[in-house]
Design an enzyme around this catalytic site. Structure first.
Site, PDB file in Angstrom:
ATOM      1  N   LYS A 505       0.830  -1.199   0.000  1.00 31.53           N
ATOM      2  CA  LYS A 505       0.000   0.000   0.000  1.00 31.53           C
ATOM      3  C   LYS A 505       0.871   1.259   0.000  1.00 31.53           C
ATOM      4  CE  LYS A 505      -0.194  -0.334   4.990  1.00 31.53           C
ATOM      5  NZ  LYS A 505      -0.943  -0.888   6.112  1.00 31.53           N
ATOM      6  N   ARG A 603     -11.042   0.905  13.896  1.00 29.89           N
ATOM      7  CA  ARG A 603     -10.801   1.670  12.674  1.00 29.89           C
ATOM      8  C   ARG A 603     -11.820   1.181  11.651  1.00 29.89           C
ATOM      9  NH1 ARG A 603      -4.822   1.512  10.019  1.00 29.89           N
ATOM     10  NH2 ARG A 603      -5.507  -0.582   9.496  1.00 29.89           N
ATOM     11  N   TYR A 731      15.601  31.385   5.421  1.00 28.86           N
ATOM     12  CA  TYR A 731      14.449  32.198   5.828  1.00 28.86           C
ATOM     13  C   TYR A 731      14.502  32.582   7.303  1.00 28.86           C
ATOM     14  CZ  TYR A 731      11.894  31.200   1.493  1.00 28.86           C
ATOM     15  OH  TYR A 731      11.493  31.125   0.206  1.00 28.86           O
ATOM     16  N   MET A 780      11.206  24.919   0.706  1.00 25.66           N
ATOM     17  CA  MET A 780      10.311  24.029  -0.020  1.00 25.66           C
ATOM     18  C   MET A 780      11.085  23.018  -0.866  1.00 25.66           C
ATOM     19  SD  MET A 780       7.314  24.938  -2.742  1.00 25.66           S
ATOM     20  CE  MET A 780       6.437  26.032  -1.651  1.00 25.66           C
TER      21      MET A 780
END
Ligand SMILES: *Cc1c(COP(=O)(O)O)cnc(C)c1O
Length: 837
Positions: A505, A603, A731, A780
């Site tokens: 998965k 769940r 930053y 980023m």
């Protein structure tokens, strides 16, 4: 249910020689991967152009199949318990058996053929009539030499009406299908261009198809859709039974149902007609020509069967679209991709164009299309017609790939200019997929809907791949050899009969699905599991044939589940009913599913007390068959939670007991995840679900295991810079240096999944044989590290983020999370590369 002794089947198909065994057969099988009821299935080793069914006998045998229909000269020495029915032609035997089965029923059967519309007409007839009939019909478009017998085999005593479609691509094929369907009512939708190359001319093709109707007592057809190839009730009258009734419809001439007007308004079409000297009408919720034609054909059937006019009107209003086998995917630059590679004929192309337009709404549309092969039409005519269709559907751009279509570029250039003013690039042509890929720039595609329609030889997957994803410098290396090593480490601790379900998965915990699944398949894990259907679809497209469980399927994915043989987890009554409804609407029975119980995780899952109620539904509906029953442990790695783990297991065992009693057939039972395999060996049952351990991480630091890291995340240095004491980095000036420093800017940031929590010294990276701390905030797309203490560092050098030198567990701790999140958080723009040693 009608069943057959294997001896009886041997007689029916004229099998050679003595037949041993007394197996009872309920199911016919042609695909060794789709074994559901091995004990009562008969496997047909069908040989096609690309595969020989005899090669899959060993696999089928391994999955418990014991009865086989094989070609006479097959050598069967290695299968001791098997019964082989030997025939000269296995496909013919399948058809003979289905034909015999068909003769056991005396109910009306509608047979549908024609070049287009078979499946839609069939599905609409079902929608229109299923409230007062018990209908058996072809699943989806099972209309081939193999599909038809498998469809007809579904007939059972409770059915009151059969609807089957038949498609042929060459002469003499219908002779074989007619006795299998043996229709009493015929529907001939039309004669189009599909498969023209298989026949001498349209007339021959029409007559071959009409073989399906050689014994019907009612025939429904559209006059102008068959003319000039066939005139059933006029000059071709002698082709049909003397007592056959003809029910024709027409827009232009006299017919049983004469269409007199079609008025389109706000998504609906009002169709007026004359029938038995009366004016009648219906309204349907569609406005396209194909839907109107199909609806009229269905109207004829209802009128012929004597349905009440008001009833017909009401039902017609409620017709629902029949889903097309196409998928919309998100692509680069906010584009959507529609990849329709199932067929390459023009009629399916025009349907796809319509669908594209529908999906696109007001967005721009582009068609990328290869040469159209084997259309049977002269090339010029073919591409001329395509050009007209582009205008008709208001397509903004065409990209033609292939030498044939490129020869006719002038046709497209002309119409595209007319349509769009003088748009540059509205028509582009390339000799091959290769040359397109070389010249293509993904920036040419932006905010648009793109239909990809390529003949198989053009390998449009590669174009689709290009338009689907972007990659950049940072690379995650997946060592497949290490993964197999890890698999074997766990297998050492399993009982010999315990199966392994590999959890792939979330993109195989971030490692990349198809590639990982391929090696797991090669190394014979028994099952794969994914979270969502899309992930399973990817695996199937990559050629994975292992059974695949989908843990969290929703309604939108049901179609994919069925198309791609994916087995959903059923965890609630809601999802059960939704899936049942879907299967039923598709005419599908006994679809494999997995039942999940909630035993404390809270769940997903049924409560264990609901076991009996599920069985009652399963029994009543028979749309699903249970392959496994399972639950999930909340804390298998934690010794403090062992008492809770034992309780969870006890609850699952109770539920399994109930299921076993109620269902009366075997299923796989499983509960263990990675950590439980070693910590709770008693709970391995029939299968374990191996997840994170495969990827080289196990929170149980067991010395008996020696796992190897599988994933290594690397990037490179974009720039080096010397800065003075007191200057800051990044930053908000967070990284102030206390000495003159050398700073490396590396190509990874939080958009790649490198968490902002790694910033300001929390994490380290590995460069030139040493560790270097992160300085300042993570950006980023970039991160700065302090390499002042490392000698010989240069721009372009490789940097390890995690791997052999920095463990995923260590990295996870720096970010205050767990390895699972780190692994799955590495974003898809990070290219995966695979190594095998
Ligand atoms: C993810 C998952 C697993 C595997 O867990 P690991 O701890 O990675 O072995 C097993 N079962 C279910 C239901 C899961 O969702």
């Amino acid at each position: 249910m009608i069943t057959y002794q294997v001896q009886h089947i041997a007689d029916i198909i004229h099998a050679e020689g003595p037949v041993t065994g007394n197996a009872v057969i309920e199911h016919l099988l042609i695909d060794s991967r789709k074994v559901v009821f091995p004990g009562t299935s008969l496997f047909f080793a069908i040989t096609g152009p690309r595969r020989d069914g005899h090669q899959f006998i060993a696999e089928a045998y391994e999955r418990g199949i014991r009865c086989f229909v094989v070609k006479k000269d097959f050598d069967n020495h290695s299968f001791e318990q098997a019964t082989f029915l030997k025939v000269p032609d296995v496909l013919l035997a399948l058809q003979q058996l289905a034909a015999y089965h068909r003769r056991q029923f005396n109910i009306p059967v509608i047979g549908i053929t024609g070049s287009n519309g078979k499946t839609i007409v069939k599905e609409w007839l079902y929608q229109l009539m299923h409230t007062n009939q018990h209908i058996v019909r072809s699943p989806r478009s099972y209309n081939s030499q193999i599909g038809v017998p498998l469809s007809v085999w579904q007939m059972q005593p409770e059915h009151t009406l059969g609807i089957f479609e038949a498609g042929i691509s060459a002469a003499h094929e219908m002779d074989k299908l007619e006795p299998v369907i043996k229709p009493t009512i015929g529907i001939f939708t039309n004669i189009g261009e599909a498969h023209r190359e298989g026949f001498e001319n349209d007339r021959q093709k029409a007559r071959e198809k009409a073989q399906l109707f050689s014994h019907v007592t009612q025939l429904i057809f559209c006059r102008e859709a068959l003319a000039p190839a066939l005139y059933p009730d006029e000059k071709d009258r002698d082709f049909f039974q003397p007592d056959c009734n003809f029910f024709s419809w027409s827009r232009i001439e006299n017919a049983t149902l004469r269409i007199t007007a079609e008025e389109k308004q706000s998504g609906q079409t009002l169709i007026r007609a004359q029938y038995q000297q009366k004016d009648i009408h219906i309204t349907i919720p569609f406005t396209d020509r194909i839907s109107i034609d199909n609806a009229i054909t269905c109207w004829c059937v209802l009128l012929m069967l004597g349905y009440d006019e008001a009833d017909i009107q009401q039902q017609m209003l409620q017709l629902e679209p029949v889903e097309m086998r196409m998928q919309l995917k998100k692509g680069v630059n906010n584009c959507y991709l529609l990849n329709d590679s199932y067929s390459n004929d023009t009629s399916s192309l025009y349907l796809a164009l319509e669908y594209l337009k529908q999906q696109a709404g007001g967005h721009r549309t582009t068609l990328i299309i290869s040469d159209i092969l084997q259309s049977g039409q002269p090339e010029e005519l073919l591409y001329h017609e395509l050009a007209e269709q582009l205008v008709l559907h208001d397509i903004d751009r065409i990209i033609g790939v292939g030498q044939a279509i490129s020869r006719y570029r002038h046709l497209f250039e002309r119409v595209m200019q007319n349509a769009e003013g003088t748009t540059l690039n509205a028509a582009q042509f390339f000799d091959s997929t290769e040359s397109f890929l070389q010249q293509a720039n993904t920036n040419q595609f932006r905010d648009e809907y793109i239909l990809l329609k390529g003949a198989r030889v053009f390998a449009f997957e590669r174009i689709s791949h290009l338009l689907e994803q972007q990659v950049h410098q940072t690379v995650m290396e997946i060592n497949l050899t290490a993964m197999i090593h890890n698999l074997k480490e766990y297998q050492k601790h399993l009982q010999p009969a315990t199966k392994v379900m590999a959890m792939v998965k979330a993109f195989s915990y971030g490692s990349g699905s198809a590639e990982v699944a391929k090696v797991l398949q090669f190394h014979k894990v028994d099952y794969l599991a994914v979270a969502y259907a899309d992930e399973g679809v990817e695996l199937r497209k990559a050629g994975i044939s292992l059974p695949i469980m989908v843990m969290n399927a929703d309604e939108a994915s049901f179609d994919s589940l069925v198309t791609y043989d994916l087995e959903p987890e059923i965890y609630s009554f809601y999802i059960y009913h939704a899936f049942h409804h879907y299967l039923n609407s598709q005419g599908i029975g006994q679809f494999p599913v997995h039942i999940k119980f909630n035993t404390g995780m809270n769940r997903l899952g049924f409560e264990t007390g609901e076991a009996k109620a599920i069985c009652v539904l399963l029994h009543e509906h028979r749309t699903m068959v249970v392959k496994s029953v399972f639950s999930h442990l909340a804390g298998s790695e934690d010794p403090h939670l062992d008492a809770f783990t034992h309780e969870q297991v006890a609850l699952l065992e109770q539920a399994c007991l109930v299921m076993q009693q109620q269902l009366g057939y075997d299923f796989i039972k499983h509960i263990s995840n990675t950590a439980a395999i070693l910590r709770h060996p008693r709970y391995q049952f029939n299968m374990v679900r191996l997840g994170i351990g495969l990827y080289g991480v196990d929170s149980v630091n067991d010395q008996t295991l020696s796992l190897q890291p599988v994933a290594t995340l690397r990037t490179t240095i974009a720039q080096l810079r010397k800065i003075k004491k007191g200057e800051s980095v990044g930053y908000n000036r967070m990284g102030v240096v206390q000495r003159d420093s050398l700073i490396a800017t590396i190509r990874i940031g939080y958009a790649d999944g490198y968490s902002r929590k790694m910033g300001n010294g929390a994490a380290q990276v590995y460069i030139g044989g040493q560790r270097a701390p992160v300085i300042g905030n993570i950006c980023m797309d970039m991160t700065m590290v302090d390499v002042t203490d490392i000698s010989g560092v240069r721009e372009g050098d490789v940097v390890e983020i995690f791997g052999h030198h920095i463990g995923i567990q260590e990295l996870a701790a720096w970010a205050g999370t767990i390895p699972y999140e780190v692994m799955t958080g590495i974003s898809q723009r990070v290219k995966r590369v695979y190594v095998e040693e």
